[in-house]
Every structure is written in structure tokens, then in C-alpha cells.
Motif scaffolding. Sequence first.
Motif, PDB file in Angstrom:
ATOM      1  N   LEU A  21       2.213   1.638  -3.444  1.00 45.77           N
ATOM      2  CA  LEU A  21       1.149   2.071  -4.349  1.00 45.77           C
ATOM      3  C   LEU A  21       0.847   3.556  -4.161  1.00 45.77           C
ATOM      4  O   LEU A  21       0.677   4.296  -5.150  1.00 45.77           O
ATOM      5  CB  LEU A  21      -0.097   1.229  -4.084  1.00 45.77           C
ATOM      6  CG  LEU A  21      -1.338   1.570  -4.906  1.00 45.77           C
ATOM      7  CD1 LEU A  21      -1.074   1.333  -6.395  1.00 45.77           C
ATOM      8  CD2 LEU A  21      -2.541   0.753  -4.446  1.00 45.77           C
ATOM      9  N   HIS A  22       0.791   3.982  -2.891  1.00 41.56           N
ATOM     10  CA  HIS A  22       0.523   5.392  -2.613  1.00 41.56           C
ATOM     11  C   HIS A  22       1.623   6.277  -3.196  1.00 41.56           C
ATOM     12  O   HIS A  22       1.351   7.315  -3.822  1.00 41.56           O
ATOM     13  CB  HIS A  22       0.402   5.594  -1.103  1.00 41.56           C
ATOM     14  CG  HIS A  22       0.267   7.023  -0.701  1.00 41.56           C
ATOM     15  ND1 HIS A  22      -0.924   7.722  -0.818  1.00 41.56           N
ATOM     16  CD2 HIS A  22       1.185   7.900  -0.186  1.00 41.56           C
ATOM     17  CE1 HIS A  22      -0.741   8.963  -0.403  1.00 41.56           C
ATOM     18  NE2 HIS A  22       0.530   9.095  -0.003  1.00 41.56           N
ATOM     19  N   ARG A  53      -6.998   8.162  -4.322  1.00 49.37           N
ATOM     20  CA  ARG A  53      -6.924   7.813  -2.900  1.00 49.37           C
ATOM     21  C   ARG A  53      -8.064   6.863  -2.520  1.00 49.37           C
ATOM     22  O   ARG A  53      -7.888   5.975  -1.683  1.00 49.37           O
ATOM     23  CB  ARG A  53      -7.018   9.081  -2.050  1.00 49.37           C
ATOM     24  CG  ARG A  53      -5.920  10.094  -2.304  1.00 49.37           C
ATOM     25  CD  ARG A  53      -4.557   9.506  -2.080  1.00 49.37           C
ATOM     26  NE  ARG A  53      -3.508  10.500  -2.263  1.00 49.37           N
ATOM     27  CZ  ARG A  53      -2.343  10.273  -2.815  1.00 49.37           C
ATOM     28  NH1 ARG A  53      -2.070   9.045  -3.283  1.00 49.37           N
ATOM     29  NH2 ARG A  53      -1.435  11.216  -2.921  1.00 49.37           N
ATOM     30  N   ASN A 107       1.372   6.328  -7.085  1.00 54.21           N
ATOM     31  CA  ASN A 107       0.268   7.167  -7.553  1.00 54.21           C
ATOM     32  C   ASN A 107       0.606   8.643  -7.402  1.00 54.21           C
ATOM     33  O   ASN A 107       0.340   9.464  -8.306  1.00 54.21           O
ATOM     34  CB  ASN A 107      -1.004   6.847  -6.779  1.00 54.21           C
ATOM     35  CG  ASN A 107      -1.568   5.478  -7.143  1.00 54.21           C
ATOM     36  OD1 ASN A 107      -1.315   4.964  -8.231  1.00 54.21           O
ATOM     37  ND2 ASN A 107      -2.333   4.888  -6.227  1.00 54.21           N
ATOM     38  N   SER A 166      -9.302   4.584  -4.476  1.00 50.37           N
ATOM     39  CA  SER A 166      -8.918   3.243  -4.936  1.00 50.37           C
ATOM     40  C   SER A 166      -7.897   2.615  -3.983  1.00 50.37           C
ATOM     41  O   SER A 166      -7.898   1.395  -3.769  1.00 50.37           O
ATOM     42  CB  SER A 166      -8.338   3.318  -6.359  1.00 50.37           C
ATOM     43  OG  SER A 166      -7.126   4.057  -6.372  1.00 50.37           O
ATOM     44  N   GLU A 167      -7.053   3.469  -3.411  1.00 55.21           N
ATOM     45  CA  GLU A 167      -6.090   2.947  -2.448  1.00 55.21           C
ATOM     46  C   GLU A 167      -6.807   2.414  -1.199  1.00 55.21           C
ATOM     47  O   GLU A 167      -6.466   1.352  -0.667  1.00 55.21           O
ATOM     48  CB  GLU A 167      -5.085   4.026  -2.062  1.00 55.21           C
ATOM     49  CG  GLU A 167      -4.164   4.426  -3.207  1.00 55.21           C
ATOM     50  CD  GLU A 167      -3.259   5.593  -2.820  1.00 55.21           C
ATOM     51  OE1 GLU A 167      -3.394   6.097  -1.679  1.00 55.21           O
ATOM     52  OE2 GLU A 167      -2.411   5.977  -3.646  1.00 55.21           O
ATOM     53  N   TRP A 168      -7.790   3.155  -0.727  1.00 50.70           N
ATOM     54  CA  TRP A 168      -8.554   2.683   0.432  1.00 50.70           C
ATOM     55  C   TRP A 168      -9.332   1.415   0.108  1.00 50.70           C
ATOM     56  O   TRP A 168      -9.484   0.526   0.941  1.00 50.70           O
ATOM     57  CB  TRP A 168      -9.503   3.777   0.913  1.00 50.70           C
ATOM     58  CG  TRP A 168      -8.819   4.809   1.756  1.00 50.70           C
ATOM     59  CD1 TRP A 168      -8.522   6.080   1.424  1.00 50.70           C
ATOM     60  CD2 TRP A 168      -8.359   4.613   3.101  1.00 50.70           C
ATOM     61  NE1 TRP A 168      -7.897   6.727   2.442  1.00 50.70           N
ATOM     62  CE2 TRP A 168      -7.780   5.837   3.507  1.00 50.70           C
ATOM     63  CE3 TRP A 168      -8.360   3.553   3.984  1.00 50.70           C
ATOM     64  CZ2 TRP A 168      -7.222   6.032   4.765  1.00 50.70           C
ATOM     65  CZ3 TRP A 168      -7.804   3.722   5.243  1.00 50.70           C
ATOM     66  CH2 TRP A 168      -7.239   4.940   5.625  1.00 50.70           C
ATOM     67  N   THR A 204      -8.402  -0.853  -2.057  1.00 52.45           N
ATOM     68  CA  THR A 204      -7.403  -1.931  -2.045  1.00 52.45           C
ATOM     69  C   THR A 204      -7.085  -2.369  -0.625  1.00 52.45           C
ATOM     70  O   THR A 204      -6.982  -3.575  -0.325  1.00 52.45           O
ATOM     71  CB  THR A 204      -6.123  -1.464  -2.755  1.00 52.45           C
ATOM     72  OG1 THR A 204      -6.434  -1.059  -4.094  1.00 52.45           O
ATOM     73  CG2 THR A 204      -5.094  -2.581  -2.784  1.00 52.45           C
ATOM     74  N   LEU A 227       0.825  -1.209   0.000  1.00 52.66           N
ATOM     75  CA  LEU A 227       0.000   0.000   0.000  1.00 52.66           C
ATOM     76  C   LEU A 227       0.856   1.254   0.000  1.00 52.66           C
ATOM     77  O   LEU A 227       0.529   2.253  -0.672  1.00 52.66           O
ATOM     78  CB  LEU A 227      -0.928  -0.011   1.216  1.00 52.66           C
ATOM     79  CG  LEU A 227      -2.080  -1.032   1.169  1.00 52.66           C
ATOM     80  CD1 LEU A 227      -2.819  -1.032   2.491  1.00 52.66           C
ATOM     81  CD2 LEU A 227      -3.039  -0.715   0.026  1.00 52.66           C
TER      82      LEU A 227
END
Length: 501
Positions: A43-44, A163, A47, A165-167, A169, A40
Motif C-alpha cells: 500500500l505504501h 501517510r 501510494n 491513512s496508512e497508519w 490502516t 502495508l
Amino acid sequence: MNVRTRIRRRVGGYGVRKQLTIVSAFVLVVALAISGAVMLLMLHRENTAQMYRATGRQAYQIATAVNRGGVSAVDPDDLTPGAGIDITQVVDDRGVVVAASPGAPRTAIRVADDSNADESKVRYADHVNVPGYGDEFCASVNTAYHADREYTILALDKATGIRSSEWTTATLMAIELPIIVALGAGAVYLLVGRSLRPVSRITKQANEITSTELEQRVPVPTADDEIRTLAVTVNSMLGRLQRGRESQLRFIGDASHELRSPLTTLVGLLDLADDTSTPIDVETVRTILLPEARRMQAMAEDLLLLARADEQGLTVVAGDVDLDDVVVEEVARLRAMDAAKVTAHVMPVRVSGDREMIRRAVRNLVDNASRHCDSAVWVSLRADRSNAVIAVSDDGPGIPDDRRSVIFDRFSRLDVDRQRDSSGAGLGLAIAYEIAQAHGGSVSVVDGSHGGATFELVLPLGNSSDGSEEARSRSQRDQTVPGAPDRLDGGDPERGVDALT
């Protein structure tokens, strides 16, 4: 008691299967949590970097146009939203928006002054709030100069969707984590149970084996793993226990057999004296009762010595022992008994050991040869490199090759022994063997040149020397042998002492 100690004690009370399942589940949780957090975070960052690259490129392109020809040189297409850019503003040094993308706020968007800046004086900012928009933006800020005026170019990209989409995931990973852990723990539980199934069979079979059924064996798995090694080891242990029990039963039977004869004689004579009220005469005491009692006494002492050797080993009181003196004395004793013709060849040898134990071992070998010879016994003592070797031979029937490995067992007697002589209990050679082992030596049966058996008692010389002046002087003086008609004549010290009767 802290929490960690309580957990350790709680888990330690479970079986191997549950412990491995709990440990594997804990390891899976930690591993998946760490790997998920790292993923994560990466990924953050990726992005964010991607948004910074898009906004930075846009801000740089507009700043280059302003540097060359002012605000009028900016291409309207560069201000149009798209390609990762949602809002673009060109702000002059008075804070007035002089150019902007369609739909962008007409007031200058404020970006925190503590935003990061690279060598091209481009600043990046995350978590930027735009008035009138409920979304979160990432921004790149560049600076341009034209006609002595400073312009600030802002390019913003909406980060709310990324953000989110990150949450999403992270939420999916949180849902998957217990499922993966449960599947992994279940697989470990099943695999460990399958792996330990042979152990259960081994345990069940071992529990069914009693002290009287030691011939049974536990099942050996086909897989070449640690459990197979365990089963083979257990079967090997059972084999040793079986042989030990058989030896113990044989030992008890032989001891009972050997004690029965003198006890029968003693009890029979005492019963006879009691029934007839007749006192036992002195001749009967001397010729029957006393020899039988002494025989039992000697056997009890031999058994006690062997039991002590089994329990903690024989205690050797080490000292310098003139081995030739010991051998000469035993040869003289045997000659005094006039049981056989004795030939001796004795070299002067000194060893370190317990004199009385060594004397007993030599006596047992000499007496054994005397009992089994036809007419002659040969005794020799020599130094062989770092060992002293005492050889005792006879011209008797000898020992078959298949019996040489068991001749030193307790109560081990050949059939011919029982036919020719009943005075021995079969413990003399076993005692000689234990004494030799206690001194770091050995005793064995070798092929001899006189037709019968040849026993060799090997003792290490240690720090003693067979060529010492004292040993040489002893070999050169006359040595009178008690009970013998001649002398053991000295002569050449290198040849030793020779005697023949």
C-alpha cells in the motif's frame, strides 16, 4: 536451557486439544503479521508511486513548455494546484523562482541531491519538507533548457493525508489481529474438541473393559476418518485378546485335564501304599507308575517346547539332513511296534534343517496315523519342485472338513480320539506344525485316497539336491530295516524305496 526449549517442554505438557489451539494461534499470528506487513508495504509503495506519477506528469508537462518557448510559454493552468498537485515551482539557474503555483513559497524548495533519477532525468524525492508548511511532500524534479539557460521544475504532492491513512490502516490491523487470532483459536479449540469426542468415548469404554470382559467393544464413529480407523483397530485388537484369552483358558483346562488322569493314578497308588503300609511291587511300577510318570514327563517337555516356540521361536541347528533316512527309520520303528500294516514309498531327498526336530515331526505324524488307523498306514517321501513332501495316510475315520482348521491347535482332539485312544494329549500335531514353521515349511491335512486322513509335511529343499550322487548310491544299496521281516529293497533310484508288510 534456552527459551525455545522451555517453550517446547511447556507446550508439550498440554493435551492434544490445547497443543493444537496454541499452535494454530501461533500460526495465525505469524501469518496475519506477515500478510499485514506485506499489505502495508505494498500500500505504501502504491501510494508513493501514484504521487510520483501525478507530480512527474506535471513536471514533465511544464518542462516541455519551457523547452519550447521559455517560462512565458507555461500555461497558468498548469501551475494551478489540483489533480494531485499542491505546489509547483519553476526555478532558474540562479536559484530564483521565476514561476510558481498560487500560494507557493517564493524561495526555491530544496530537494536532496541523492534523490532517484530515471532515464528522462526526472528525480523523485520522498519526505520533502517545505518551509512554512508542516506537512510532508513527495516531489518530482525535471530539468528544462531555453535560450542557454537551465530551469528546474518542481511538482509536489502533499503526502501527510496518505501517510496518515496508512497508519490508520496499520492501527486497525493491529486491533483486528488479536480478535481474529482469538476467534480462530476458539474455533480450533471447539472443532478439535468435537473431533476428539469419539476418542474420549473410546477411551472411556476401553477403561471399562477388564480382562474378564473382553467381549465388549469400543464405539465406532460413523465418519470415515482416522478415528474410525482407530476404533476398528482397537476392536480388532480386543478380538485378538479375547481369542487369546479363550485359547489360554482352554489350554489351561485341557492341560489340567490331561495331567489329572496320570496324577490321579500315581497319587491313588501311593495313598494306597501309604494307608496299607504295603510296598508297591515291581510289576505295578513297570506297568502303571512308570508309564504314567513318563507320560507326564513327555507332556511337560512338549509344553516347554511349545512355550519356547511362542516366546522366541524354535532354535533350528541347521545341517544337511537325509530325509529318506529319517523316514525309513520311523517306518521301521512303527513296524517293530506291529500296530498296523505299513506301506512306504521313499525317494532319496536331502534338506537343510535340524535333524532331531524333523525326526520328531515325522514321528508325531506317524504315531498319529498309527493311533487312528483301522489297519494300515501309508508313508511316502517325494521331491516336489523346490520342496520335500512327506505324506502320512491312514484308513481310519478321517477328519471332518470343519475340523481341519483347528486340528493343529494345542490339545485339539476329535471326539473319536477320546473314545478310541487316551494315550495322546493333543500336542503332537501342534509340535509338528511349529517345527515345520521353524524350517520355513508347513503341515496340513489333505484329501487322501485311502479313506482316512492324510497329513503332508512340506520342507524346503534349500541348497540341498535330491538328485545328488550320494543320495542315489544310498538308495541303490540294501537297507535292512530293524524289526521288519523284509528289506527295503533298492532297485531304481528314480522310483525310490518300496516296502510292504
